[in-house]
Design a protein around this motif. Structure first.
Motif, mmCIF file in Angstrom:
data_model
loop_
_atom_site.group_PDB
_atom_site.id
_atom_site.type_symbol
_atom_site.label_atom_id
_atom_site.label_comp_id
_atom_site.label_asym_id
_atom_site.label_seq_id
_atom_site.Cartn_x
_atom_site.Cartn_y
_atom_site.Cartn_z
ATOM 1 N N LYS B 371 42.584 72.939 104.804
ATOM 2 C CA LYS B 371 43.044 72.288 103.577
ATOM 3 C C LYS B 371 42.427 70.895 103.458
ATOM 4 O O LYS B 371 42.075 70.277 104.447
ATOM 5 N N GLU B 372 42.365 70.408 102.219
ATOM 6 C CA GLU B 372 41.776 69.077 102.005
ATOM 7 C C GLU B 372 42.788 67.957 102.163
ATOM 8 O O GLU B 372 42.487 66.796 101.930
ATOM 9 N N PHE B 373 44.030 68.317 102.472
ATOM 10 C CA PHE B 373 45.079 67.297 102.615
ATOM 11 C C PHE B 373 46.083 67.786 103.642
ATOM 12 O O PHE B 373 46.229 68.995 103.842
ATOM 13 N N PRO B 374 46.791 66.869 104.327
ATOM 14 C CA PRO B 374 47.817 67.304 105.275
ATOM 15 C C PRO B 374 49.116 67.642 104.563
ATOM 16 O O PRO B 374 49.331 67.242 103.421
ATOM 17 N N SER B 457 47.911 57.145 99.326
ATOM 18 C CA SER B 457 46.635 57.245 100.032
ATOM 19 C C SER B 457 45.883 58.470 99.508
ATOM 20 O O SER B 457 46.417 59.233 98.697
ATOM 21 N N GLU B 458 44.686 58.660 100.005
ATOM 22 C CA GLU B 458 43.875 59.828 99.616
ATOM 23 C C GLU B 458 44.620 61.141 99.896
ATOM 24 O O GLU B 458 44.452 62.118 99.178
ATOM 25 N N HIS B 459 45.448 61.137 100.960
ATOM 26 C CA HIS B 459 46.208 62.358 101.295
ATOM 27 C C HIS B 459 47.004 62.841 100.080
ATOM 28 O O HIS B 459 46.978 64.010 99.718
ATOM 29 N N ARG B 465 45.968 66.818 93.303
ATOM 30 C CA ARG B 465 44.858 67.564 92.703
ATOM 31 C C ARG B 465 45.040 69.069 92.974
ATOM 32 O O ARG B 465 44.795 69.903 92.111
ATOM 33 N N HIS B 466 45.476 69.381 94.181
ATOM 34 C CA HIS B 466 45.719 70.784 94.538
ATOM 35 C C HIS B 466 46.853 71.364 93.676
ATOM 36 O O HIS B 466 46.798 72.528 93.278
ATOM 37 N N MET B 467 47.858 70.533 93.393
ATOM 38 C CA MET B 467 48.950 70.978 92.517
ATOM 39 C C MET B 467 48.383 71.349 91.155
ATOM 40 O O MET B 467 48.708 72.389 90.590
#
Lengths: 205, 571
Positions: B371-374, B457-459, B465-467
């Motif tokens: 994934k691109e985020f935690p 933060s970027e996270h 964005r994923h949403m």
């Protein structure tokens, strides 16, 4: 608990609604929507006693507002117009309590008369129905934005929003939409026919 | 010298704040025989008078615009018909936001606090939510495990009443559920679309009574929980916990009582009293006690500690670690609406149900490695034949323009065709997000106010964005088209403004190490033995599950611990 803000008849009706609720929790389907409707009916009756006296607008302004209201939300074979739905008094009442709003309307109505006078030599009210709608066809769309029409376009957006608001928050408007909520039910279920209808029309069938 | 009026009575416990945390503490402590005083900064609640349940817009002359048409000028704080229990701005009680930061602080001032109106989404944290650092190296682990708190989730659910079904999902642990409620038509479509996309969409877990429990009537399905429920069929601390506790004779409620500071004994270091302002008279009062529970909300509780300075506690009370006010988080919010043509002309029926969603999407990609985020998010779903309100059709007016019969028919055609998706995700605590005392400003009672610092933060930005991508996919799978942001006033192009999801947490965090945390695993301060915290301030992380159910569970456990320790003479 103090209920001093509620009048007696409504208070009694609400109390009855409460009793119906507790007695029918084991029953099926809609149980006391009628009681809820009864409460609402009482309130409506009180409010519609006697003709409304404008509090903010002068007679000419108010008559113009009534005409705009029915042009925006007219009557048809299914329902009455925004006049019967109470749009003019709703707007007058709020304008009487808010100067900013009053200025938007008195200014906008005066602009409308000036503009149509320039084109057809009469006030908006006195103009022919085709002249009235020709004027609205100009100010009802953002694409006609120009220094000349700008104030009218912005004013009409206000009137349209508020007439639509008044219309669909009235009993007439809610009935037109077919709103069936605000009841009290012992059980919640969704008609299978409604589910089937939507599924069949969707790509998910 | 300032005159402070002291209470003659010494209470076992003073609880400050009457929301989910304070209400639960009051319930548990009084039922264990303690004498409790409850301080609430707002007025008493009168449900029959204050809740506008079942009122239709046309029964009010302004139809919900407010006495002075506030709605039309963006000056109405919260819907007119909503329970009178919260504000973005409170007269005389300002807060400040540091330059270059954005944060909005929603506060409540009434008995029951935000529980009178909140969404009542009741989700357990998962086992991994208590081990965030061990899972992905970010943030810190909690000093508590899921197994330790699970019995208190049981108690919380059994007491407040939560709908749901057993699903066996690790991301959404099962609980003690009341019967679920049938999905509405648009929710059936969402479920089918999710099935195609391999996304779970399960019955919602909400604190509304689909069955009568503990003397509270079963829900009557008017869908107006946000207005407050006169029959207490939706959980509120005021009706379910505080009113019953008042009847025990062991609870005294002080309303209009704004806590100013906690008073400590210079020798023992223990809290001996709470100083508060009686708002009605603007006089300072003191209430004496053997222990204090803070449940004023995460930021308000932190403010009270930071304002309780003494020679022994120069950085504020219980703040030898310096963490009080730090690690402030809110949920990541992003909402998108879709227009679903399949719903046009839908046969009319009453779709009210319980207030809010009947189905929801729990996080489903926990095991996905690239994934691109935690972390993750859950998705809340809105739609149906809502009661028409002022503003309901401004969108149609703006889009359709024109007037007359065609506009009237356009409103009719689109009624009930909009489906909304709201993502609520986990924010990782960061060093830029905290609250502190503003050295330059006091409120109308002379109490120094909070200054907020907040930065995503970027996270979080990548998560939002994923949403957007997910919601777009679901809407399109339903045959619909994306309309735009669901909550433009509270969400920018990419993500919600900090604070506006109203899930503040983390400002008085718990931990095993007193140098890095303010509270032990029972929400008892490391520094002061008889001082406890019952709101979301103790939470070490902000899992993608709305905090209220966990506030109740942790407050319950804390209260039992406090009563037990007091009995043993340890407090």
């Amino acid at each position: 608990m103090s209920d001093e803000n509620l009048d007696l008849s409504r208070r009694d009706a609400l109390r009855n609604l409460g009793i119906t609720l507790t007695l029918t929790t084991a029953g099926a389907g809609v149980v006391s929507a009628q009681d809820a409707a009864h409460v609402h009916h009482l309130v409506t009756q009180e409010k519609t006693a006697g003709p409304y006296q404008p509090k903010c607008f002068n007679p000419h302004e108010y008559a113009t507002l009534r005409r705009l209201s029915e042009l925006i939300m007219p009557a048809d074979e299914h329902s009455k117009s925004a006049i019967e739905a109470g749009a003019p008094e709703f707007i007058d009442l709020l304008a009487s309590r808010n100067d900013e709003l009053a200025h938007i309307y008195t200014g906008g109505l005066a602009w409308l008369d000036q503009e149509i006078e320039r084109r057809h030599g009469s006030t908006f009210l006195a103009a022919a129905p085709e002249q009235q709608t020709a004027m609205l066809d100009l100010i009802a769309y953002r694409k006609n934005e120009s220094p000349e029409l700008g104030p009218g376009i912005r004013f009409f957006a206000w009137v349209r929003n508020m007439v639509v608001d008044a219309y669909f928050t009235s009993k007439i408007g809610m009935d037109y939409l077919g709103f069936m909520g605000n009841g009290a039910m012992s059980h919640f279920s969704v008609p299978q026919a409604a589910i089937d209808y939507a599924l069949k029309r969707s790509p998910l069938a | 010298m300032l005159q402070i009026i002291r209470s003659p009575k010494v209470y076992d416990v003073v609880v400050i704040g009457s929301g989910a945390g304070g209400g639960t503490a009051v319930h548990v402590l009084t039922s264990m025989g303690m004498n409790v005083a409850l301080l609430e900064a707002g007025p008493m609640l009168h449900p029959q008078k204050d809740f506008k349940e079942h009122v239709l817009p046309y029964e009010v002359d302004h139809r919900g615009a407010g006495e002075h048409a506030e709605l039309y000028f963006g000056r109405q704080q919260w819907g007119y018909f909503s329970a009178p229990n919260g504000y973005w701005d409170i007269n005389g009680e300002p807060y400040t936001v540091a330059p270059g930061n954005e944060f909005r602080w929603f506060r409540s001032r009434i008995l029951g606090g935000r529980t009178n109106h909140y969404g009542r989404i009741s989700l357990r944290f998962s086992d991994y939510d208590f081990k965030p650092y061990s899972t992905d190296g970010l943030g810190d682990d909690w000093p508590v495990t899921y197994d330790e708190i699970a019995p208190y989730y049981d108690k919380a659910e059994e007491f407040i009443g939560v709908t749901g079904t057993k699903e066996g999902l690790r991301t959404a642990p099962d609980g003690k559920f009341l019967p679920p409620i049938a999905p509405r038509v648009h929710e059936v479509l969402v479920q089918k679309a999710c099935q195609r996309l391999n996304i779970p969409c399960i019955p919602s877990r909400m604190a509304m009574l689909t069955k009568s429990i503990h003397g509270r009537a079963a829900c009557h399905y008017c869908g107006q929980c946000g207005r407050g429920c006169r029959t207490a069929s939706a959980y509120s601390s005021s009706q379910a916990q505080i009113f019953p506790a008042m009847k025990t004779g062991r609870l005294e409620v002080f309303t209009g009582a704004m806590a100013r500071e906690l008073v400590t004994d210079p020798n023992t270091g223990k809290v001996t009293a709470v100083n508060y302002v009686d708002k009605a008279t603007r006089t300072d009062q003191q209430i004496r006690c053997r222990a204090v529970v803070l449940g004023a909300s995460a930021c308000e509780s932190a403010r009270l500690l930071l304002n309780s300075k003494s020679s022994r506690h120069p950085n504020g009370l219980a703040n030898s670690s310096g963490v009080v006010g730090r690690y402030l988080t809110d949920s990541v919010g992003f909402g998108l609406s879709g227009y679903i043509p399949a719903l046009e002309g839908l046969p009319r029926h009453n779709s009210d149900g319980i207030g809010g969603m009947h189905v929801y999407i729990p996080w489903w990609l926990f095991d996905k490695k690239d994934k691109e985020f935690p972390r993750g998010y859950h998705v809340e779903i809105g739609g149906g034949f809502h009661m028409p309100q002022l503003g309901s059709f401004h969108g149609v007016c703006r889009k359709h323009e024109g007037y007359g019969q065609v506009l009237k028919e356009a409103v009719l055609k689109g009624y009930g065709c909009t489906v909304g998706f709201a993502g609520r995700g986990e924010m990782i605590p960061n060093e830029h997000s905290y609250c502190e005392i503003d050295p330059d400003r006091v409120d109308a009672y002379g109490i120094p106010v909070l200054r907020f610092h907040f930065r995503w933060s970027e996270h979080e930005i990548r998560q939002a964005r994923h949403m957007r991508e997910t919601f777009t996919q679901i809407i399109e799978t339903m045959g619909g088209r994306v309309l735009g942001l669901a909550n433009p006033e509270r969400e920018s192009e990419g993500i919600s403004t900090g604070g506006t999801i109203i899930h503040e947490a983390g400002t008085i965090r718990m931990g095993d190490d007193p140098r890095k945390s303010a509270l032990n695993k029972y929400s008892q301060t490391h520094d002061v033995r008889n001082l406890f915290v019952a709101d979301a301030a103790p939470f070490v992380s902000q899992p993608d599950k709305n905090v209220t159910l966990s506030i109740i569970a942790f407050s319950w456990r804390m209260s039992e611990h406090l009563a037990e320790e007091m009995r043993k003479g340890n407090v």
